[in-house]
Design a protein around this motif. Structure first.
Motif, PDB file in Angstrom:
ATOM      1  N   TYR A 156      -5.136  10.087  48.146  1.00 27.37           N
ATOM      2  CA  TYR A 156      -6.364   9.315  47.986  1.00 27.37           C
ATOM      3  C   TYR A 156      -7.592  10.204  47.830  1.00 27.37           C
ATOM      4  O   TYR A 156      -8.566   9.807  47.191  1.00 27.37           O
ATOM      5  N   LEU A 157      -7.546  11.427  48.380  1.00 30.19           N
ATOM      6  CA  LEU A 157      -8.643  12.352  48.119  1.00 30.19           C
ATOM      7  C   LEU A 157      -8.686  12.686  46.629  1.00 30.19           C
ATOM      8  O   LEU A 157      -9.756  12.691  46.014  1.00 30.19           O
ATOM      9  N   GLU A 158      -7.520  12.974  46.047  1.00 30.69           N
ATOM     10  CA  GLU A 158      -7.470  13.321  44.629  1.00 30.69           C
ATOM     11  C   GLU A 158      -7.910  12.142  43.764  1.00 30.69           C
ATOM     12  O   GLU A 158      -8.665  12.311  42.797  1.00 30.69           O
ATOM     13  N   ARG A 159      -7.468  10.942  44.113  1.00 31.51           N
ATOM     14  CA  ARG A 159      -7.861   9.772  43.333  1.00 31.51           C
ATOM     15  C   ARG A 159      -9.360   9.532  43.435  1.00 31.51           C
ATOM     16  O   ARG A 159     -10.024   9.245  42.428  1.00 31.51           O
ATOM     17  N   LEU A 160      -9.908   9.671  44.628  1.00 29.70           N
ATOM     18  CA  LEU A 160     -11.350   9.485  44.806  1.00 29.70           C
ATOM     19  C   LEU A 160     -12.117  10.538  44.016  1.00 29.70           C
ATOM     20  O   LEU A 160     -13.125  10.227  43.355  1.00 29.70           O
ATOM     21  N   ASP A 161     -11.670  11.773  44.079  1.00 25.70           N
ATOM     22  CA  ASP A 161     -12.295  12.858  43.320  1.00 25.70           C
ATOM     23  C   ASP A 161     -12.342  12.515  41.831  1.00 25.70           C
ATOM     24  O   ASP A 161     -13.389  12.609  41.174  1.00 25.70           O
ATOM     25  N   TYR A 191     -11.469  18.125  59.727  1.00 25.22           N
ATOM     26  CA  TYR A 191     -12.457  17.888  58.673  1.00 25.22           C
ATOM     27  C   TYR A 191     -13.853  17.839  59.266  1.00 25.22           C
ATOM     28  O   TYR A 191     -14.024  17.824  60.493  1.00 25.22           O
ATOM     29  N   ARG A 192     -14.860  17.800  58.395  1.00 25.39           N
ATOM     30  CA  ARG A 192     -16.262  17.803  58.817  1.00 25.39           C
ATOM     31  C   ARG A 192     -16.808  16.366  58.787  1.00 25.39           C
ATOM     32  O   ARG A 192     -17.059  15.824  57.706  1.00 25.39           O
ATOM     33  N   PRO A 193     -17.024  15.754  59.944  1.00 27.04           N
ATOM     34  CA  PRO A 193     -17.511  14.369  59.987  1.00 27.04           C
ATOM     35  C   PRO A 193     -18.837  14.164  59.262  1.00 27.04           C
ATOM     36  O   PRO A 193     -19.086  13.088  58.704  1.00 27.04           O
ATOM     37  N   GLU A 194     -19.700  15.194  59.266  1.00 31.17           N
ATOM     38  CA  GLU A 194     -21.003  15.034  58.612  1.00 31.17           C
ATOM     39  C   GLU A 194     -20.848  14.835  57.108  1.00 31.17           C
ATOM     40  O   GLU A 194     -21.614  14.086  56.485  1.00 31.17           O
ATOM     41  N   ASN A 195     -19.844  15.480  56.521  1.00 31.06           N
ATOM     42  CA  ASN A 195     -19.589  15.289  55.093  1.00 31.06           C
ATOM     43  C   ASN A 195     -19.043  13.892  54.810  1.00 31.06           C
ATOM     44  O   ASN A 195     -19.390  13.264  53.804  1.00 31.06           O
ATOM     45  N   GLU A 196     -18.199  13.412  55.712  1.00 32.20           N
ATOM     46  CA  GLU A 196     -17.684  12.050  55.564  1.00 32.20           C
ATOM     47  C   GLU A 196     -18.829  11.036  55.634  1.00 32.20           C
ATOM     48  O   GLU A 196     -18.899  10.085  54.844  1.00 32.20           O
ATOM     49  N   LYS A 210     -23.963   6.778  41.257  1.00 38.13           N
ATOM     50  CA  LYS A 210     -23.852   7.689  40.115  1.00 38.13           C
ATOM     51  C   LYS A 210     -25.071   8.596  39.977  1.00 38.13           C
ATOM     52  O   LYS A 210     -24.971   9.688  39.408  1.00 38.13           O
ATOM     53  N   SER A 211     -26.210   8.164  40.507  1.00 37.64           N
ATOM     54  CA  SER A 211     -27.404   9.010  40.463  1.00 37.64           C
ATOM     55  C   SER A 211     -27.288  10.180  41.435  1.00 37.64           C
ATOM     56  O   SER A 211     -28.070  11.136  41.358  1.00 37.64           O
ATOM     57  N   ARG A 212     -26.313  10.121  42.347  1.00 33.00           N
ATOM     58  CA  ARG A 212     -26.086  11.199  43.316  1.00 33.00           C
ATOM     59  C   ARG A 212     -24.643  11.701  43.233  1.00 33.00           C
ATOM     60  O   ARG A 212     -24.054  12.143  44.199  1.00 33.00           O
ATOM     61  N   LYS A 213     -24.118  11.658  42.022  1.00 37.42           N
ATOM     62  CA  LYS A 213     -22.719  12.010  41.781  1.00 37.42           C
ATOM     63  C   LYS A 213     -22.392  13.426  42.229  1.00 37.42           C
ATOM     64  O   LYS A 213     -21.396  13.663  42.915  1.00 37.42           O
ATOM     65  N   GLU A 214     -23.215  14.400  41.854  1.00 34.49           N
ATOM     66  CA  GLU A 214     -22.930  15.788  42.208  1.00 34.49           C
ATOM     67  C   GLU A 214     -22.946  15.987  43.721  1.00 34.49           C
ATOM     68  O   GLU A 214     -22.133  16.743  44.267  1.00 34.49           O
ATOM     69  N   GLU A 215     -23.846  15.299  44.405  1.00 33.26           N
ATOM     70  CA  GLU A 215     -23.911  15.384  45.865  1.00 33.26           C
ATOM     71  C   GLU A 215     -22.657  14.787  46.488  1.00 33.26           C
ATOM     72  O   GLU A 215     -22.108  15.329  47.465  1.00 33.26           O
ATOM     73  N   ALA A 216     -22.205  13.667  45.926  1.00 36.50           N
ATOM     74  CA  ALA A 216     -20.990  13.034  46.430  1.00 36.50           C
ATOM     75  C   ALA A 216     -19.790  13.962  46.274  1.00 36.50           C
ATOM     76  O   ALA A 216     -19.001  14.152  47.210  1.00 36.50           O
ATOM     77  N   LEU A 217     -19.666  14.560  45.094  1.00 35.92           N
ATOM     78  CA  LEU A 217     -18.541  15.466  44.850  1.00 35.92           C
ATOM     79  C   LEU A 217     -18.604  16.697  45.757  1.00 35.92           C
ATOM     80  O   LEU A 217     -17.584  17.146  46.275  1.00 35.92           O
ATOM     81  N   GLU A 218     -19.783  17.221  45.951  1.00 34.75           N
ATOM     82  CA  GLU A 218     -19.932  18.401  46.816  1.00 34.75           C
ATOM     83  C   GLU A 218     -19.494  18.093  48.242  1.00 34.75           C
ATOM     84  O   GLU A 218     -18.819  18.904  48.884  1.00 34.75           O
TER      85      GLU A 218
END
Length: 227
Positions: A156-161, A191-196, A210-218
């Motif tokens: 599911y991480l890969e699918r979400l990515d 894992y890092r809860p703050e990233n979640e 989508k306006s924060r797509k790069e932030e989401a991916l990071e």
């Protein structure tokens, strides 16, 4: 992590990732292949850009062969299927021979001459069918719950990515995020809860994510401390 070693957890996690990478990118390939047939001969360039792989192909014909079957291309469907198989073989004891056989059959289709016919969509549907059978068999045959959770966490991480990279609708992204978080919390992986939390905040914006797509991916890419 219970009785599962770090090495085995890594193998299970990447089996999930590579298996899902083949499945989702192959389905997406068919969509872009249809666009190329309909006249947009450079649609593959958009595909490469969205999933962040270099365009080394030069034409739709080259893309149609190399992206699917080229073992020397690390981003090809075949290369990713081989990585899935390599991880699955090591985990035969956890998966079982029957479950592993579906990964083997998917790889055999990609390596066989049949996959190189003039109708790749028809032939390669078998790969999708075998991978879906693999996931179903895994749910039924893999008894260890931690193993299942780690594999599905990777899946599911890969699918979400990929959904984020491919600009899927917010409803689909939110659905896969929920599946991922469910498995993440049950996997025992560090894992890092703050990233979640940040990822949840961005995806919760609806189509505005989508306006924060790069932030989401990071935040997704930096979620794990180890793996």
């Amino acid at each position: 992590m219970g009785v599962i070693s770090i090495e085995k957890a890594d193998r299970l996690f990447w089996l999930g990732r590579y298996g899902e990478r083949v499945l989702t990118t192959l389905i997406t390939f068919f969509d872009f292949y249809d666009e190329m047939i309909d006249g947009d001969e450079e649609a593959y360039k958009t595909f490469c850009e969205k999933i962040s792989i270099p365009d080394i192909y030069g034409s739709k014909e080259e893309f149609g062969q190399r992206y699917l079957f080229d073992q020397t291309d690390p981003n090809s469907i075949l290369s990713n299927m081989e990585r899935a198989f390599d991880n699955a073989v090591v985990m035969r004891g956890e998966l079982g021979t029957h479950t592993l056989s579906y990964i083997q059959m998917a790889l055999d289709v990609l390596k066989g001459e049949k996959g190189r016919s003039s109708a790749p969509v028809y032939d390669l549907q078998q790969v999708i069918d075998y991978l879906n059978a693999f996931w179903g068999c895994m749910d039924d045959q893999v008894e260890d719950e931690v193993s299942r959770n780690i594999i599905k966490c990777g899946k599911y991480l890969e699918r979400l990515d990929l959904y984020l990279c491919l600009d899927y609708p917010a409803k689909a992204v939110d659905k896969e995020f929920s599946k991922f978080v469910n498995r993440l919390h049950r996997s025992g992986l560090s894992y890092r809860p703050e990233n979640e939390r940040k990822l949840k905040e961005i995806i919760g914006l609806g189509e505005e994510w989508k306006s924060r797509k790069e932030e989401a991916l990071e935040n997704l890419w930096n979620l794990f401390e180890v793996v």
